[in-house]
Design an enzyme around this catalytic site. Structure first.
Site: not given
Lengths: 172, 172
Positions: B27, B90, B93, B102, B104, B131, B138, B150
């Site tokens: 990151e 949070e 990884y 599979g 993750g 990312n 997701y 929003e």
């Protein structure tokens, strides 16, 4: 205005908490998103495993039906950043419109940061909608950093139906 | 590929710390990591834990060339919103050489299961805007970007700003 006091919320404050949550939701134009009931707030805040903590601002002097009136609140909980440790996360923060501009919000924020320091938190996090200019200015004046702008963080949510699908997933 | 996802134990904190550092490097923020396995042990395995963690583990005979069997983790905690109880993931990884198998999906699925057991109504997480592989991962599971829809921004008070705020807090 110095005739107010800040204190920890108690079970008897739950009706006022729900009232203020709904007022905040109305201000953020999301009234229909409040699904919590008084029963949820009681169980989730004052049961064996509290999911939140709350500070209320109570007006001294003027009495409502059941005593001094609750005119502001802050709902928070503790979260964890594996890089820096414990954080205080501010979920809701609201002072009734007619009581703004008297320093109540500032006092709540100071008490929250004092609570955070006492409990060894290294930081306080929260979410603000980018069109809520008044709130953004309030926080920026006090040195807050906008991590969405500065580091590019985006908040994602996965709702109940998709959560259910994920939790029922068969192992590969 | 043979692996299992299980609840992390105190002894896993050294591995979690190692993987956390890898995620921080990915990151582009390694300098932000301030805690080690000592704090992870204290904060996750005391009577009042601040987070929960799942690890993805290989059988001993398949360990990595450096001798590791823990090759992925998911760190999460509980939060509270107007919809009620929520789980916040949070960190998620998996070491690069074990991706696409599979792990993750399994880690996240177990977080969702734990959340459902605690009657959580949603899962929240934050992703960096550049990312793309994670954003795609997701969104494929039904996650919605609430920063985009929003304008929600993540705000932080830390360092000097945090200290200043706390110094002005009223005495108890």
């Amino acid at each position: 205005m110095d005739n107010f006091k800040l204190r920890k919320a108690e079970p008897k404050d739950v009706p006022d908490l729900l009232r203020l949550i709904k007022e905040l939701a109305k201000y953020e134009e999301m009234e229909d998103q409040v699904k919590l009931t008084e029963k949820d707030l009681l169980e989730d805040g004052f049961g064996e495993h509290p999911f939140y903590h709350c500070i209320v601002a109570e007006q001294r002097g003027e009495l409502g039906v059941n005593g001094p009136m609750v005119i502001g609140f802050a709902m928070y909980y503790f979260t964890y950043d594996p890089w820096i440790g414990k954080l205080l996360y501010l979920e809701d923060f609201f002072v009734m419109q007619e009581y703004r501009g008297f320093g109540i919000g500032s006092e709540i924020l100071k008490l929250l940061s004092h609570t955070a320091m006492k409990t060894r938190c290294s930081s306080m996090h929260f979410i603000v909608a980018e069109d809520n200019k008044a709130s953004i200015e309030f926080y920026k004046r006090r040195g807050a950093a906008d991590l969405s702008l500065e580091e590019g963080w985006r908040l994602f949510r996965i709702d109940k139906n998709c959560l259910l699908k994920m939790s029922l997933r068969k192992e590969e | 590929m043979n692996f299992k996802v299980r609840i992390a134990e105190r002894e896993d904190c050294k591995d979690i710390s190692r993987l956390m550092m890898e995620l921080a490097v990915f990151e582009k923020m390694p300098e932000q990591v301030k805690i080690t396995h000592t704090e992870l042990e204290r904060d996750g395995f005391s009577p009042n834990p601040f987070y929960e963690c799942l690890v993805a583990e290989l059988p001993e005979e398949n360990k990595t060339k450096e001798g590791h069997t823990i090759v992925g983790y998911a760190l999460y905690f509980y939060t509270y919103t107007w919809q009620g109880r929520s789980v916040y993931m949070e960190d998620l990884y998996v070491m690069p050489e074990f991706r696409g198998k599979g792990l993750g999906k399994e880690l996240m699925s177990k977080v969702a299961q734990v959340g459902k057991e605690k009657q959580c109504v949603r899962l929240q997480l934050s992703v960096l805007d550049w990312n793309t592989p994670s954003l795609d991962f997701y969104v494929a599971k039904g996650a919605k970007d609430h920063t985009a829809s929003e304008g929600l921004h993540l705000i932080r008070f830390d360092g000097q700003a945090f200290d200043n705020l706390a110094k002005e807090a009223p005495r108890d």
